[in-house]
Design a protein around this motif. Sequence first.
Motif, PDB file in Angstrom:
ATOM      1  N   UNK A  79       0.833  -1.208   0.000  1.00 27.27           N
ATOM      2  CA  UNK A  79       0.000   0.000   0.000  1.00 27.27           C
ATOM      3  C   UNK A  79       0.866   1.256   0.000  1.00 27.27           C
ATOM      4  N   UNK A  80       1.972   1.258   0.738  1.00 22.39           N
ATOM      5  CA  UNK A  80       2.886   2.401   0.712  1.00 22.39           C
ATOM      6  C   UNK A  80       3.430   2.583  -0.696  1.00 22.39           C
ATOM      7  N   UNK A  81       3.781   1.485  -1.334  1.00 25.08           N
ATOM      8  CA  UNK A  81       4.247   1.542  -2.722  1.00 25.08           C
ATOM      9  C   UNK A  81       3.163   2.117  -3.625  1.00 25.08           C
ATOM     10  N   UNK A  82       1.912   1.753  -3.341  1.00 28.32           N
ATOM     11  CA  UNK A  82       0.788   2.293  -4.121  1.00 28.32           C
ATOM     12  C   UNK A  82       0.653   3.797  -3.972  1.00 28.32           C
ATOM     13  N   UNK A  83       0.891   4.307  -2.756  1.00 27.33           N
ATOM     14  CA  UNK A  83       0.856   5.761  -2.546  1.00 27.33           C
ATOM     15  C   UNK A  83       1.999   6.412  -3.320  1.00 27.33           C
ATOM     16  N   UNK A  84       3.162   5.812  -3.252  1.00 31.63           N
ATOM     17  CA  UNK A  84       4.325   6.376  -3.937  1.00 31.63           C
ATOM     18  C   UNK A  84       4.134   6.391  -5.452  1.00 31.63           C
ATOM     19  N   UNK A  85       3.431   5.392  -5.978  1.00 35.17           N
ATOM     20  CA  UNK A  85       3.234   5.328  -7.433  1.00 35.17           C
ATOM     21  C   UNK A  85       1.975   6.052  -7.892  1.00 35.17           C
ATOM     22  N   UNK A  86       1.129   6.445  -6.930  1.00 36.64           N
ATOM     23  CA  UNK A  86      -0.075   7.193  -7.283  1.00 36.64           C
ATOM     24  C   UNK A  86      -1.317   6.350  -7.493  1.00 36.64           C
ATOM     25  N   UNK A  87      -1.261   5.037  -7.236  1.00 32.26           N
ATOM     26  CA  UNK A  87      -2.449   4.197  -7.403  1.00 32.26           C
ATOM     27  C   UNK A  87      -3.348   4.200  -6.172  1.00 32.26           C
ATOM     28  N   UNK A  88      -2.803   4.634  -5.034  1.00 33.68           N
ATOM     29  CA  UNK A  88      -3.557   4.782  -3.783  1.00 33.68           C
ATOM     30  C   UNK A  88      -3.330   6.214  -3.304  1.00 33.68           C
ATOM     31  N   UNK A  89      -4.403   6.882  -2.899  1.00 31.33           N
ATOM     32  CA  UNK A  89      -4.275   8.272  -2.464  1.00 31.33           C
ATOM     33  C   UNK A  89      -3.835   8.407  -1.015  1.00 31.33           C
ATOM     34  N   UNK A  90      -4.407   7.596  -0.125  1.00 27.95           N
ATOM     35  CA  UNK A  90      -4.130   7.683   1.303  1.00 27.95           C
ATOM     36  C   UNK A  90      -3.916   6.285   1.853  1.00 27.95           C
ATOM     37  N   UNK A  91      -3.006   6.182   2.805  1.00 24.35           N
ATOM     38  CA  UNK A  91      -2.674   4.892   3.382  1.00 24.35           C
ATOM     39  C   UNK A  91      -2.354   5.091   4.849  1.00 24.35           C
ATOM     40  N   UNK A  92      -2.702   4.119   5.683  1.00 26.05           N
ATOM     41  CA  UNK A  92      -2.488   4.214   7.122  1.00 26.05           C
ATOM     42  C   UNK A  92      -1.664   3.023   7.586  1.00 26.05           C
ATOM     43  N   UNK A  93      -0.424   3.296   8.005  1.00 28.59           N
ATOM     44  CA  UNK A  93       0.475   2.246   8.500  1.00 28.59           C
ATOM     45  C   UNK A  93       1.261   2.779   9.683  1.00 28.59           C
ATOM     46  N   UNK A  94       1.815   1.878  10.440  1.00 23.74           N
ATOM     47  CA  UNK A  94       2.654   2.258  11.570  1.00 23.74           C
ATOM     48  C   UNK A  94       4.065   2.606  11.133  1.00 23.74           C
ATOM     49  N   UNK A  95       4.787   3.231  12.024  1.00 27.73           N
ATOM     50  CA  UNK A  95       6.145   3.695  11.769  1.00 27.73           C
ATOM     51  C   UNK A  95       7.087   2.618  11.229  1.00 27.73           C
ATOM     52  N   UNK A  96       7.053   1.385  11.728  1.00 27.26           N
ATOM     53  CA  UNK A  96       8.025   0.397  11.238  1.00 27.26           C
ATOM     54  C   UNK A  96       7.987   0.203   9.721  1.00 27.26           C
ATOM     55  N   UNK A  97       6.858   0.432   9.098  1.00 23.11           N
ATOM     56  CA  UNK A  97       6.759   0.248   7.655  1.00 23.11           C
ATOM     57  C   UNK A  97       7.427   1.384   6.879  1.00 23.11           C
ATOM     58  N   UNK A  98       7.614   2.513   7.533  1.00 16.69           N
ATOM     59  CA  UNK A  98       8.282   3.650   6.890  1.00 16.69           C
ATOM     60  C   UNK A  98       9.775   3.692   7.214  1.00 16.69           C
ATOM     61  N   UNK A  99      10.175   3.067   8.316  1.00 11.05           N
ATOM     62  CA  UNK A  99      11.581   3.143   8.715  1.00 11.05           C
ATOM     63  C   UNK A  99      12.491   2.410   7.745  1.00 11.05           C
ATOM     64  N   UNK A 100      11.963   1.515   6.954  1.00  9.17           N
ATOM     65  CA  UNK A 100      12.760   0.887   5.907  1.00  9.17           C
ATOM     66  C   UNK A 100      13.104   1.856   4.789  1.00  9.17           C
TER      67      UNK A 100
END
Length: 164
Positions: A79-100
């Motif tokens: 889903x984070x990848x989807x936000x980065x590519x523009x296929x998903x507008x908003x996404x809700x995840x915890x910090x560990x998924x962004x620390x990578x």
Amino acid sequence: MTTSRHHTTAPLLSAALLSLAMTGTATAATSLTFAHAHPVTDSQHLAAERFAERLAERSAGELTVKIFPNGQLGNDQAMISGVRSGTIDLELSGNPYFSGLVSELNVLDLPFLFDTREQAYQVLDGEVGQDLLTAMQPQQIPICQRSCHLNGLRGDQRALFHRT
């Protein structure tokens, strides 16, 4: 844990409006895709529903949100990848998924980092939080500071704060 509606929905609303301002995609009756991995009974999903209601109200129906819970659009990283590519507008995840993506975010996963929730907000809404957001910019993820950190602070407070 009790979190006021303002602390949960206002940051998400700001993030959506900021995201649209940055992308310039807001037109009449724009529908946003909001994905998360939480079940529909989880407080994060309830916050997403409240966010969708508030966004529709504040935009006079110009903006609507289609919520995809339960990881329907993939796991957190997909889903984070989807936000980065523009296929998903908003996404809700915890910090560990962004620390990578940004190793500096790992500091937020240290136990007993803050004495109180208020101290956490003061630090994360201040220069430290701004520095972390700046570090995220190259990753092409428009992110709202408070909503990111609130998701990370939602768990067992004993693992996050010093006991008094």
